[in-house]
Design an enzyme around this catalytic site. Structure first.
Site, PDB file in Angstrom:
ATOM      1  N   ASP A 135      -6.959   1.278   7.931  1.00 26.73           N
ATOM      2  CA  ASP A 135      -5.334   2.713   7.851  1.00 26.73           C
ATOM      3  C   ASP A 135      -5.713   3.885   8.810  1.00 26.73           C
ATOM      4  O   ASP A 135      -6.923   4.505   8.263  1.00 26.73           O
ATOM      5  CB  ASP A 135      -4.382   1.872   7.419  1.00 26.73           C
ATOM      6  CG  ASP A 135      -5.030   2.856   5.634  1.00 26.73           C
ATOM      7  OD1 ASP A 135      -5.880   3.796   5.745  1.00 26.73           O
ATOM      8  OD2 ASP A 135      -4.285   2.455   4.704  1.00 26.73           O
TER       9      ASP A 135
ATOM     10  N   ASP B  61       0.925  -1.442  -0.041  1.00 24.10           N
ATOM     11  CA  ASP B  61      -0.509  -0.002  -0.009  1.00 24.10           C
ATOM     12  C   ASP B  61       0.638   1.310  -0.342  1.00 24.10           C
ATOM     13  O   ASP B  61       1.988   0.739   0.401  1.00 24.10           O
ATOM     14  CB  ASP B  61      -1.026   0.401   0.893  1.00 24.10           C
ATOM     15  CG  ASP B  61      -1.694  -1.387   1.557  1.00 24.10           C
ATOM     16  OD1 ASP B  61      -2.182  -1.489  -0.224  1.00 24.10           O
ATOM     17  OD2 ASP B  61      -2.807  -1.717   1.927  1.00 24.10           O
TER      18      ASP B  61
END
Length: 295
Positions: free
Chosen positions: A85, A43
């Site tokens: 997140d 990511d």
């Protein structure tokens, strides 16, 4: 750099805030027209090891992906996020519990071993032929099926509520964000991932990774690792000069000694000079090349 010899593997330390695709693009500009691909996405939030394969070594990407991964991750308890997140829409969990260290350790034990894991809504998995994150960005809530993944260990490095730091060793396809999300829900307080660093993919480790901004046409050759490094986990057969002509033409060779207990094992064949010559299937004392790297 445009020669056929421009092939091999780069162990790159990806910086934060760029995609893995961006890493590939940087390398592609240096080695064009050679093919370039990576052996596992990180990511944009995450840093650490991204394995990039160049030229004929792109045929080894699936073997790179088989390697175990190690991560250092940080989570903040007491929060939830639509991305799981800190980069998403974050909300505070009202009236949440403040778990003890023992409770956190117990919860994490539930995510070690062969587990069924639901990927994040914002992830690269395919749903009905489209990337999940693209539909999530359009405001759709997706029903993503759980999939089996293997987590070998989770070690707590530090826990002082609400901050938790762990080290995780896992197999391919594991979402670290999902571990934090599920742990947080089990504890009744929520959790979002705030930092992630991948420290290992197979034999490729962060302490030997090269910095992306240090790569250039002049420096790349010194950073290239041999294709053989991608298949260090496979059984290996060193062929003779007499075998090489058959291997180079894709013809099977007879092997006297047993290579594996598997009925159809995958074997790395090395040339007399030690380079990777081919990936072959072993069966009934025969090695049949399926990918040839030396011609």
């Amino acid at each position: 750099m445009n020669s056929p010899d421009c092939r091999g593997i780069l162990n790159i330390n990806k910086p934060a805030d760029i995609t893995s695709r961006r890493v590939v693009d940087v390398v592609q500009r240096i080695v064009r027209p050679a093919k370039v691909g990576h052996g596992g996405t990180l990511d944009p939030l995450a840093t650490g090891v991204v394995v990039v394969c160049i030229g004929a070594a792109t045929r080894l990407i699936s073997y790179v992906q088989q390697g175990r991964k190690e991560y250092r991750a940080q989570f903040r308890l007491g929060l939830r996020s639509n991305t799981d997140d800190i980069t998403g829409e974050v909300e505070t969990v009202e009236d949440s519990t403040q778990p003890t260290a023992a409770a956190v350790a117990q919860a994490l034990r539930n995510y070690v071993g062969e587990i069924d894991q639901v990927p994040p809504q914002f992830s690269a998995v395919h749903i009905d032929g489209r990337r999940a994150y693209k539909m999530a960005r359009a405001g759709k809530t997706l029903d993503i099926p759980a999939r089996p993944v293997h987590v070998y260990r989770i070690d707590i490095l530090n826990y002082t509520f609400p901050e938790l730091e762990v080290e995780i060793e896992c197999g391919s396809g594991t979402y670290i964000r999902s571990i934090g999300r599920d742990m947080g829900e089990e504890l009744g307080c929520g959790a979002v991932m705030t930092q992630l660093e991948r420290t290992r993919v197979g034999d490729y480790r962060l302490d030997s990774a090269v910095e992306l901004d240090s790569l250039s046409r002049e420096s790349l050759s010194a950073a290239l690792l041999p294709p053989l490094s991608a298949v260090s986990h496979l059984p290996r057969y060193a062929c003779s000069e007499a075998d090489m002509e058959n291997i180079q033409h894709g013809r099977a060779i007879h092997v006297a000694q047993p290579m594996s207990d598997d009925s159809a094992a995958t074997v790395a064949i090395t040339a007399p000079d030690g380079r990777l010559a081919a990936i072959a299937t072993y069966k009934d004392e025969m090695l049949a090349p399926k990918n040839v790297f030396l011609h």
